[in-house]
Design an enzyme around this catalytic site. Structure first.
Site: not given
Length: 256
Positions: A47, A69, A100, A102, A105, A130-131, A182, A211
């Site tokens: 991605d 995307k 990117g 996880d 999630i 995860t972010a 997002m 981040g």
């Protein structure tokens, strides 16, 4: 460490897919297992938010397939991504699907595994940071804190697949830390609905841009300033709402 422990019951010659979370940006946050399976991959389907440093871990002979995307533009439709994974596995390849953060999630990892399962393709899942966990940690914002929040909720800023709205009243009346993925483009909508359903307009919030990356920036303010803060930020960005964001200036370590 047994490198085949997770796949010992599968015939790798029959094709195998590893769904790997690459983490939020800093390549050093990739897991040890993620590192290993990327190096072993014959095909890497990746991605947009996967860093060049992580891609460089792949074997020089591996086939790299970009399916990234970004907002309002999908380079490759999800259905086609699913079929690429199935096809490459059916060719007998060892495939890494690299995402990117996880994959489970807001990463659509479950949809991709459903497709693999339907075709009888063997797979494994390698979780990633995860972010929400990575970006807030690098911004000095604890997601939970005894003086601020006892729990945290992750919410997508995208419209749900069936068009249903977010349960704004439930979010606004909780004492949780709210993390919107997002949501940059929808920041005004998020701000207006949280306030309209009872959340204090003066509660602290933050936007974390890029981040865990060297170019990370944090924009902090009040909820009623969220749309203005968003005008200064660029994607990828994470929105955090809650009094824990007040700790950013005190606990920030990454940009000092």
């Amino acid at each position: 460490m047994n490198s085949d422990i997770a796949v010992k019951n599968h015939d790798l010659k029959a094709g195998f897919v590893s769904l790997v979370g690459a983490g939020p940006g800093d390549p050093d946050l990739l897991t040890v297992k993620g590192y290993r399976v990327i190096q072993q991959a014959e095909v890497v389907v990746y991605d947009r938010l996967v860093s060049e440093q992580i891609l460089a871990l792949a074997d020089a002979n591996a086939e790299l397939i970009y399916v990234g995307k970004k907002l309002d533009f999908h380079c490759v439709p999800q259905e086609q991504i699913n079929q690429i994974l199935v096809q490459k596995a059916q060719e007998g390849k060892r495939v890494v699907r690299l995402k990117g953060g996880d994959s489970f999630i807001f990463g659509r990892g479950g949809e991709e595994l459903e497709e693999l399962a339907e075709y009888g393709v063997a797979y494994e899942v390698v979780p990633g940071i995860t972010a929400a966990a990575g970006a807030t940690a690098y911004a000095g914002i604890p997601l939970t804190h005894r003086d601020h929040a006892q729990s945290v909720q992750f919410i997508t800023g995208h419209v749900q697949k069936d068009g249903r709205e977010i349960e704004w009243q439930s979010l606004a009346q909780s004492n949780n830390t709210l993390v919107f993925y997002m949501g940059l483009k929808q920041s005004g909508h998020i701000m207006d609905n949280l306030i309209a359903h009872g959340l204090d307009p003066q509660i602290s919030c933050a936007i974390i841009e890029n981040g865990t990356r060297p170019e990370q920036r944090v924009f902090q303010g009040k909820l009623n300033e969220l749309a203005l803060l968003a005008e200064q930020a660029q994607s990828p960005a994470l929105i955090v709402v809650g009094s824990v964001t007040e700790l950013h200036n005190k606990l920030d370590w990454f940009n000092k």
